[in-house]
Motif scaffolding. Sequence first.
Motif, PDB file in Angstrom:
ATOM      1  N   THR A 108      11.898  -4.366  -9.392  1.00  0.00           N
ATOM      2  CA  THR A 108      12.694  -5.549  -9.952  1.00  0.00           C
ATOM      3  C   THR A 108      13.845  -4.292 -10.460  1.00  0.00           C
ATOM      4  O   THR A 108      15.267  -5.189 -10.481  1.00  0.00           O
ATOM      5  CB  THR A 108      11.402  -5.751 -10.802  1.00  0.00           C
ATOM      6  N   ASP A 109      13.971  -3.622 -11.153  1.00  0.00           N
ATOM      7  CA  ASP A 109      15.310  -2.562 -11.805  1.00  0.00           C
ATOM      8  C   ASP A 109      15.403  -1.821 -10.723  1.00  0.00           C
ATOM      9  O   ASP A 109      16.949  -1.483 -10.472  1.00  0.00           O
ATOM     10  CB  ASP A 109      14.546  -1.467 -12.687  1.00  0.00           C
ATOM     11  N   LEU A 110      15.435  -1.153  -9.330  1.00  0.00           N
ATOM     12  CA  LEU A 110      16.003  -0.857  -8.218  1.00  0.00           C
ATOM     13  C   LEU A 110      17.201  -2.011  -7.717  1.00  0.00           C
ATOM     14  O   LEU A 110      18.113  -1.668  -8.118  1.00  0.00           O
ATOM     15  CB  LEU A 110      15.503  -0.806  -7.385  1.00  0.00           C
ATOM     16  N   PRO A 152      23.956  -0.445 -12.955  1.00  0.00           N
ATOM     17  CA  PRO A 152      24.155   0.282 -12.534  1.00  0.00           C
ATOM     18  C   PRO A 152      22.558   1.497 -13.647  1.00  0.00           C
ATOM     19  O   PRO A 152      22.666   2.570 -12.305  1.00  0.00           O
ATOM     20  CB  PRO A 152      25.485   0.957 -12.664  1.00  0.00           C
ATOM     21  N   GLU A 153      22.819   1.567 -14.205  1.00  0.00           N
ATOM     22  CA  GLU A 153      22.172   2.627 -15.280  1.00  0.00           C
ATOM     23  C   GLU A 153      20.970   2.603 -14.910  1.00  0.00           C
ATOM     24  O   GLU A 153      19.143   3.220 -14.362  1.00  0.00           O
ATOM     25  CB  GLU A 153      21.788   2.352 -16.546  1.00  0.00           C
ATOM     26  N   GLN A 154      20.400   0.599 -14.477  1.00  0.00           N
ATOM     27  CA  GLN A 154      18.558   1.018 -14.528  1.00  0.00           C
ATOM     28  C   GLN A 154      18.958   0.856 -12.627  1.00  0.00           C
ATOM     29  O   GLN A 154      17.367   1.598 -12.248  1.00  0.00           O
ATOM     30  CB  GLN A 154      18.329  -0.851 -14.510  1.00  0.00           C
ATOM     31  N   THR A 155      19.313   0.922 -11.814  1.00  0.00           N
ATOM     32  CA  THR A 155      19.756   1.002 -10.691  1.00  0.00           C
ATOM     33  C   THR A 155      19.857   2.812  -9.982  1.00  0.00           C
ATOM     34  O   THR A 155      18.580   3.468  -8.807  1.00  0.00           O
ATOM     35  CB  THR A 155      20.911   0.814  -9.763  1.00  0.00           C
ATOM     36  N   GLU A 163       0.853  -1.327   0.449  1.00  0.00           N
ATOM     37  CA  GLU A 163       0.353  -0.159   0.452  1.00  0.00           C
ATOM     38  C   GLU A 163       0.668   1.135   0.055  1.00  0.00           C
ATOM     39  O   GLU A 163       0.298   1.889  -0.681  1.00  0.00           O
ATOM     40  CB  GLU A 163      -0.823   0.272   1.554  1.00  0.00           C
ATOM     41  N   THR A 164       2.470   1.477   0.403  1.00  0.00           N
ATOM     42  CA  THR A 164       2.539   1.896   0.885  1.00  0.00           C
ATOM     43  C   THR A 164       3.127   2.614  -0.592  1.00  0.00           C
ATOM     44  O   THR A 164       3.576   3.558  -0.987  1.00  0.00           O
ATOM     45  CB  THR A 164       3.826   2.092   1.783  1.00  0.00           C
ATOM     46  N   LEU A 165       3.666   1.363  -0.989  1.00  0.00           N
ATOM     47  CA  LEU A 165       4.581   1.645  -2.491  1.00  0.00           C
ATOM     48  C   LEU A 165       3.703   1.823  -3.565  1.00  0.00           C
ATOM     49  O   LEU A 165       3.913   2.840  -4.796  1.00  0.00           O
ATOM     50  CB  LEU A 165       5.407   0.128  -2.521  1.00  0.00           C
ATOM     51  N   LYS A 166       2.521   1.863  -3.819  1.00  0.00           N
ATOM     52  CA  LYS A 166       1.555   1.539  -4.607  1.00  0.00           C
ATOM     53  C   LYS A 166       1.311   3.118  -5.022  1.00  0.00           C
ATOM     54  O   LYS A 166       0.910   3.319  -6.393  1.00  0.00           O
ATOM     55  CB  LYS A 166      -0.130   0.889  -4.318  1.00  0.00           C
ATOM     56  N   LYS A 193      15.229   6.427  -9.364  1.00  0.00           N
ATOM     57  CA  LYS A 193      14.980   8.754  -9.340  1.00  0.00           C
ATOM     58  C   LYS A 193      13.509   8.073  -9.470  1.00  0.00           C
ATOM     59  O   LYS A 193      12.799   9.338  -9.002  1.00  0.00           O
ATOM     60  CB  LYS A 193      15.295   8.997 -10.443  1.00  0.00           C
ATOM     61  N   ARG A 194      12.761   7.326 -10.287  1.00  0.00           N
ATOM     62  CA  ARG A 194      11.226   6.463 -10.527  1.00  0.00           C
ATOM     63  C   ARG A 194      10.709   6.845  -8.886  1.00  0.00           C
ATOM     64  O   ARG A 194       9.301   6.898  -8.580  1.00  0.00           O
ATOM     65  CB  ARG A 194      11.523   5.634 -11.928  1.00  0.00           C
ATOM     66  N   LEU A 195      11.314   5.791  -8.186  1.00  0.00           N
ATOM     67  CA  LEU A 195      10.834   5.719  -7.107  1.00  0.00           C
ATOM     68  C   LEU A 195      11.001   7.006  -5.966  1.00  0.00           C
ATOM     69  O   LEU A 195      10.376   6.754  -4.710  1.00  0.00           O
ATOM     70  CB  LEU A 195      11.009   4.514  -6.798  1.00  0.00           C
ATOM     71  N   LYS A 196      11.419   7.620  -6.166  1.00  0.00           N
ATOM     72  CA  LYS A 196      11.561   8.828  -5.890  1.00  0.00           C
ATOM     73  C   LYS A 196      12.119   8.355  -3.703  1.00  0.00           C
ATOM     74  O   LYS A 196      12.010   8.828  -2.893  1.00  0.00           O
ATOM     75  CB  LYS A 196      10.818   9.894  -5.424  1.00  0.00           C
TER      76      LYS A 196
END
Length: 448
Positions: free
Chosen positions: A147-149, A154-157, A135-138, A162-165
């Motif tokens: 999964t990318d995190l 290194p680029e995907q991480t 619920e927190t991540l939604k 950044k995408r997940l802030k």
Amino acid sequence: MDGMTFEGWGWLLVSGVMTYLGFSMLARYSEASTRFGVAAILGFVAYWQPQLWWLGVLGLLQALILLFIHWRVIYGHPHLLRWMQVGIFTPELRNHFAKLWLEWRGLRNLSLPEHPLRGDVQYLLQEPSMQALRETLKGKAPLDALTDLFSASPEQTFAASKRLKLNSGYWIGRAMFLQGQQNQDNGYLQMGAQRMISSLNVREDLFAWKLLDAEALLSPYGLHIREAYVSRVQSTPATYTLLALLMLFFLWELEVGATNSTQILFELGGNLRAHTLETGEYWRLVTSVFLHASWLHIGLNGFYLYQIGREVERKIGPNALMFAFVVSGVVGSLASSLLGQGDAVSIGASGALFGLVALEYTVTRGNFAQRLRKFQANLGSLLAMLMIGFLIPNVDNWAHLGGLVTGLLLGFSYNRPSRTDQIIMAVIASGVMLWGVISLLVYRSNLV
């Protein structure tokens, strides 16, 4: 003043501490800052109007509930969920603690995949107990970004963080470490690993997963991060039991006025050196370890026991720690009786503490040679501790030396005890302490 209340300065101190906590601990949550503020105000009221001491007690209790949950959440015990339901009122703060609790439960108790790098982050999120985390991540970003995190790129991480802030420096360090692996650059590997480790914060989002991730990436290089962090939160019942015994004895001393009388200290089980051996009152070798001459004396020894006892207990276990404390203390008292001079009553846990320090400076996973190197590296600290004892008057240095030698012998000969060995050590330590207390009570009954 009523015996249940603090002295006036005590409430003023409580008010100051609560004010500090209101601006520092959990300050971003309005409920926490408000509750600490209420405790500070009520503490000041109790200082200003002593007859209203009960308001100070109520304010302190409601703040202590919050502190209890804050300090214990990383243990992941099930009973904390009930404490959260009863003791936390706003959803914001309750969700904060619930998420931390879930992550630590996942780290220590759930059947997790081998590692997110090779396992499925989505599988983790399907665990029923991860509902709050889902619920927190939604609201932040699609769950696929996790999964990318934890990807090997290194680029995907970096892009996923950044995408997940997620602003933790851990992800930058992880990307640097992966870049160093790809380019075989030791500089990037070292800087990335250092940043990952320094950015691990038990109170941050996804801490448990970052810990698993760091373990998988760094363990091939000899850095076992998860083991080190989990060992930090292992309970230490033996240390707290010994602290409780020291305080019980000291309260007894206060009740009978022993801190102002050498004779009463002797009657409570103090070690009068040659007298102990000449009269056959060997139980004094035990009871004298738990007696202290003043608030400063028990305060210092209690502090050192709290610090060094927990570290040693996490290495050797509670039964072995209790055994080492009792044996070091008794041998220290015996050295004082055999080698000491004069008619001063010898008391205190210092000999036992020297034994624990010696254990801390010798016990390691390695063989005897490795333990010897560890001891040599810490020899200066041990000599400094002994030297301080010789510079301060009225210090029983023979007890210190006896405890130190005992701890060294135990440390150099230490092998991980079997379950049977642990039971034997627990029985010996408990039996020796019980024998000392019963003998003391019999002795005092004969004085009447």
